[in-house]
Structure formats: structure tokens, C-alpha cells
Design a protein around this motif. Structure first.
Motif, PDB file in Angstrom:
ATOM      1  N   ALA A  86       0.828  -1.205   0.000  1.00  0.00           N
ATOM      2  CA  ALA A  86       0.000   0.000   0.000  1.00  0.00           C
ATOM      3  C   ALA A  86       0.859   1.250   0.000  1.00  0.00           C
ATOM      4  CB  ALA A  86      -0.928  -0.007   1.218  1.00  0.00           C
ATOM      5  N   ALA A  87       1.941   1.231   0.790  1.00  0.00           N
ATOM      6  CA  ALA A  87       2.819   2.401   0.849  1.00  0.00           C
ATOM      7  C   ALA A  87       3.487   2.641  -0.499  1.00  0.00           C
ATOM      8  CB  ALA A  87       3.870   2.207   1.941  1.00  0.00           C
ATOM      9  N   ASP A  96       1.327   4.366  -3.174  1.00  0.00           N
ATOM     10  CA  ASP A  96       1.049   5.788  -3.014  1.00  0.00           C
ATOM     11  C   ASP A  96       2.133   6.612  -3.717  1.00  0.00           C
ATOM     12  OD1 ASP A  96      -0.609   7.817  -1.156  1.00  0.00           O
ATOM     13  OD2 ASP A  96       1.499   8.437  -1.239  1.00  0.00           O
ATOM     14  N   ALA A 155       4.444   8.591  -1.437  1.00  0.00           N
ATOM     15  CA  ALA A 155       5.341   7.696  -0.698  1.00  0.00           C
ATOM     16  C   ALA A 155       6.501   7.253  -1.581  1.00  0.00           C
ATOM     17  CB  ALA A 155       4.575   6.486  -0.170  1.00  0.00           C
ATOM     18  N   VAL A 209       1.426  11.624   2.948  1.00  0.00           N
ATOM     19  CA  VAL A 209       0.916  10.254   2.829  1.00  0.00           C
ATOM     20  C   VAL A 209      -0.251  10.076   3.795  1.00  0.00           C
ATOM     21  CG1 VAL A 209       3.190   9.378   2.190  1.00  0.00           C
ATOM     22  CG2 VAL A 209       2.483   9.305   4.580  1.00  0.00           C
ATOM     23  N   LEU A 251      -0.550   5.045   6.628  1.00  0.00           N
ATOM     24  CA  LEU A 251       0.712   4.572   6.054  1.00  0.00           C
ATOM     25  C   LEU A 251       1.936   5.164   6.751  1.00  0.00           C
ATOM     26  CD1 LEU A 251      -0.014   4.682   2.201  1.00  0.00           C
ATOM     27  CD2 LEU A 251      -0.148   2.728   3.757  1.00  0.00           C
ATOM     28  N   GLU A 259       4.349   2.610   8.175  1.00  0.00           N
ATOM     29  CA  GLU A 259       4.935   1.810   7.110  1.00  0.00           C
ATOM     30  C   GLU A 259       6.016   2.601   6.365  1.00  0.00           C
ATOM     31  OE1 GLU A 259       3.004  -1.368   3.981  1.00  0.00           O
ATOM     32  OE2 GLU A 259       1.790  -0.402   5.532  1.00  0.00           O
TER      33      GLU A 259
END
Length: 405
Positions: free
Chosen positions: A3-4, A7, A10, A127, A131, A134
């Protein structure tokens, strides 16, 4: 982790971390080699590392400056200015110019503190909040990964092409970071200047009051500071462990350092997912206890056990740091975030240097085993202290974030 990486902000931020970390780690080693080749002095070569890290002690004041000036412009222009300042090192040709090398390294250290504070202030807006842990963990893994490779490559480049080539490389990384960070998509108020009603000195004091006034941070950060002090003692004892405990040549410390670095990469990668499951109190406590056990295991005269201890040390300590950084980013009001973050960095990283000096002094008085056992006990007590308040950190509403980027 997926997921990070999905983005966009990110990805840009982590790319900047890798690029910046590569240049910084290369220059941090090459500076000492360069000084040694110019002067022949071991003490002056060692002093270059001090120049890099000494400004960390001024973190609270430099963080307040970031809040006053605005985190986003500081983030971009510090990279631009440092890329230009580094070019002054093209003038260093003889021992007569080493003062210029020292001056640039001090400015480098100041920029390091400014950029850390500005990143901490911008990241929560860059972000999603879910997140943060993470991304902080991935940042630590990326930094450690570059730490393993960049010094060797930097030293090789210096050997082949000289200091000018390393300076050009590092200046290019600053320029690349400025572009990557400028491309972050942020809300208009993110990283903007704080209200001018409170001056720089008053804001420095406000940051300390907030940090020690919050019940959660008041336990988490001092607990982490003691653990980082223990990490300094642990680092100072490594040569004694290798020599008197394992009866190996000093070069074996490089093997242990690489193993510990691998543990740090792994610890950073899993810190975010583990934090979501364990919570912001349990994760640093578990990491601290794991680290304390690793310090005690280093006293064992067995290569496999000491190697395992190095791996556990690298695995546990990032959990403490990621939890602290994430909690500060989640709890602190936007207009104080750079100040509180820089104050936290000072409280966490200055004790490492103190611990190294303390460990060196204790080793002059006794063997490494009682020093390591005492350090392990202190680390375990610090981890337990941080666990006493198990309330989950809650996001404080933003205050004083008006203005434009």
C-alpha cells in the motif's frame, strides 16, 4: 508495504531518501579518507565524523526555525543550497584548505537536522495517516540499505577519481532530492509557515513543553533515549567482544556490522505492519526488550551466538525508533511538528554518542562482559518503563496551520 509503495507521494519520498542517503553515506566516509590523505592525521580524520553529527545537539532550535520558515520551502531550498555549498570543496587541494572541508561538513550536519525536521513536518500531509508507520519503517530500511553499499562505492570512487568526483556525485544527489521533494503533491497548507506570533526561541520552548507534557510521548521518547544510550555502549564494546570474547581479528567487526545492518533492513520492513497489530506501546517495548536480550547475548564467547545477537540488535532497535517517529507525527499539532520532531531526534541520537564515550570509559576499567550485562539490564528497564502507559496515541487536532505553501 504494498500500500505504501502504491502511493505516489510515498514513492517519491522514499526515492528521495535513497538518493539522499547514498550521497550522505558516501561523503561521510570519504570526508575522513580525504582528510587523512591531505594531513596524515588520524585525529583530524576522526573529527570529520564529529562535524557531521554535532549539529544534532542543536535539533530543538533548528526544528523551531523550520516551523517559523515553513517546512516545504526549507525542505526544497536546503537541498538546493547544500548542493551549491558542496561545490566549495572543489577548492580543497592541500592541507592549507582543510578548514574549508570542516566548515562545509558542519553546514552539512546542520542541513541534515533541518531536512529531518522538515520531512517530519511534511510527511503526515504527504501520505495517508494509516501509512505513516509503514513509510517510516521503509525509510529506515532504505537508509540502512544505502549505508551498507554507499561507503564502499564512495571510497572506491575516491580511490579512482579523487575527492572532486565524490563531491560532484553528492551535489547531484542534493539536486535530485530537491526535484523529488518539490514534486510531492501536498495540501496547500502543508509545510507552510507557522504563525509569527510566537518567535523562534519561544517556539523551541513550546516544542519541549509539548513533548514532555504529553503523557504518551513523555514515556516513549525517554525510554527510547535510554535504549539509544545502551546502543552506544554496545557499539563501543564491539572491538572488545571480537578481540577478547571471540579471539578474532578486528576486521571481524565488519562482518558483525553487516549482519546488524541486515537486521535493521528487515526490522524497518516489518515495523509498519507489526505496529498496526501490536500498537504504539507494545511495539517499542518488544523492540527494546529484543535489543536488550541481544546486548546480553553479545557477552557469550560464541561466534554463532554473537552473530545472532547482531541480527536481533538490528531487528529490535528500529521498532523503537519507528514507533517514536510515528507517534510524534500523529500526535503533534502541525505548527509545532518540525520543532517536536527535531527535539525528539536530539533526545534519541545524542545519547548514542554519549553511550559510546561511556562504554569506552567503562571498558578501560573492566572487561566487556559486566559492561554488556549492565547495559542490557538498563535497556530492559527502559523498555518496561515505556510500556507502563499503554494508551494508544490519538491524533491531536491541527492548530495554527494557516497560510500558503
Amino acid at each position: 508495504m504494498k500500500a505504501a509503495l502504491a502511493d505516489r507521494n510515498a514513492r517519491r519520498y522514499l526515492s528521495a531518501v535513497v538518493v539522499s542517503g547514498f550521497g550522505t553515506m558516501a561523503m561521510s566516509l570519504v570526508a575522513g579518507i580525504w582528510m587523512k590523505s591531505l594531513t596524515g592525521s588520524d585525529s583530524l580524520a576522526g573529527l570529520t565524523a564529529f562535524c557531521f553529527w554535532a549539529p544534532t545537539a542543536a535539533g530543538p532550535a533548528l526544528g523551531a526555525l523550520v516551523d517559523v520558515l515553513g517546512a516545504r520551502p526549507v525542505l526544497i531550498w536546503t537541498n538546493v543550497v547544500m548542493g551549491a555549498v558542496l561545490c566549495l570543496l572543489f577548492l580543497v587541494r592541500s592541507p592549507a584548505q582543510v578548514w574549508l572541508l570542516f566548515a562545509v561538513l558542519v553546514l552539512y550536519g546542520v542541513s541534515f537536522v533541518l531536512l529531518d525536521a522538515a520531512e517530519a513536518a511534511v510527511l503526515p500531509a504527504a501520505v495517508p495517516e494509516a501509512l505513516l508507520a509503514e513509510v517510516n519503517g521503509l525509510r529506515m530500511s532504505a537508509s540502512e540499505g544505502t549505508r551498507l553499499a554507499a561507503p564502499l562505492l564512495g571510497a572506491g570512487l575516491f580511490t579512482v577519481a579523487g575527492g572532486d568526483a565524490v563531491v560532484a556525485l553528492d551535489a547531484a544527489t542534493f539536486a535530485a532530492c530537491a526535484w523529488l521533494l518539490a514534486s510531492l503533491r501536498l495540501p496547500r497548507t502543508a509545510g507552510s509557515r507557522a504563525s509569527a506570533a510566537r518567535g523562534w526561541a519561544a517556539r523551541t520552548a513550546d516544542g519541549a513543553r509539548f513533548l514532555f507534557g504529553d503523557p504518551f510521548l513523555r514515556r516513549l521518547v525517554p525510554s527510547g533515549a535510554v535504549l539509544m544510550l545502551v546502543s552506544g555502549v554496545n557499539g563501543a564494546a564491539v572491538f572488545a567482544v571480537v578481540d577478547h570474547g571471540l579471539h578474532r581479528e578486528p576486521g571481524f567487526t565488519g562482518v558483525l556490522s553487516a549482519i546488524q545492518g541486515g537486521g535493521t533492513v528487515l526490522g524497518g520492513l516489518i515495523a509498519g505492519p507489526v505496529l498496526r497489530r501490536a500498537g504504539e506501546s507494545r511495539l517499542p517495548a518488544a523492540g527494546g526488550l529484543l535489543f536488550a536480550v541481544s546486548v546480553a547475548l553479545r557477552a557469550t564467547p560464541s561466534e554463532p551466538v554473537v552473530a545472532a545477537a547482531s541480527l536481533l540488535s538490528g531487528l529490535g532497535l528500529p521498532w523503537v525508533l519507528v514507533a517514536a517517529f510515528t507517534a510524534v507525527q500523529r500526535i503533534t499539532p502541525r505548527d509545532l511538528l518540525a520543532t517536536v520532531s527535531a527535539t525528539t531526534n536530539s533526545l534519541l541520537f545524542v545519547p548514542t554518542a554519549v553511550g559510546m564515550a561511556l562504554g569506552a570509559g567503562l571498558l578501560a576499567l573492566t572487561s566487556h562482559r559486566p559492561v554488556l550485562y549492565a547495559a542490557a539490564l538498563a535497556g530492559a528497564l527502559a523498555a518496561a518503563y515505556g510500556l507502563r502507559d499503554r494508551r494508544r496515541a490519538v491524533r491531536t487536532p491541527d492548530r495554527g496551520t494557516g497560510g500558503a505553501c
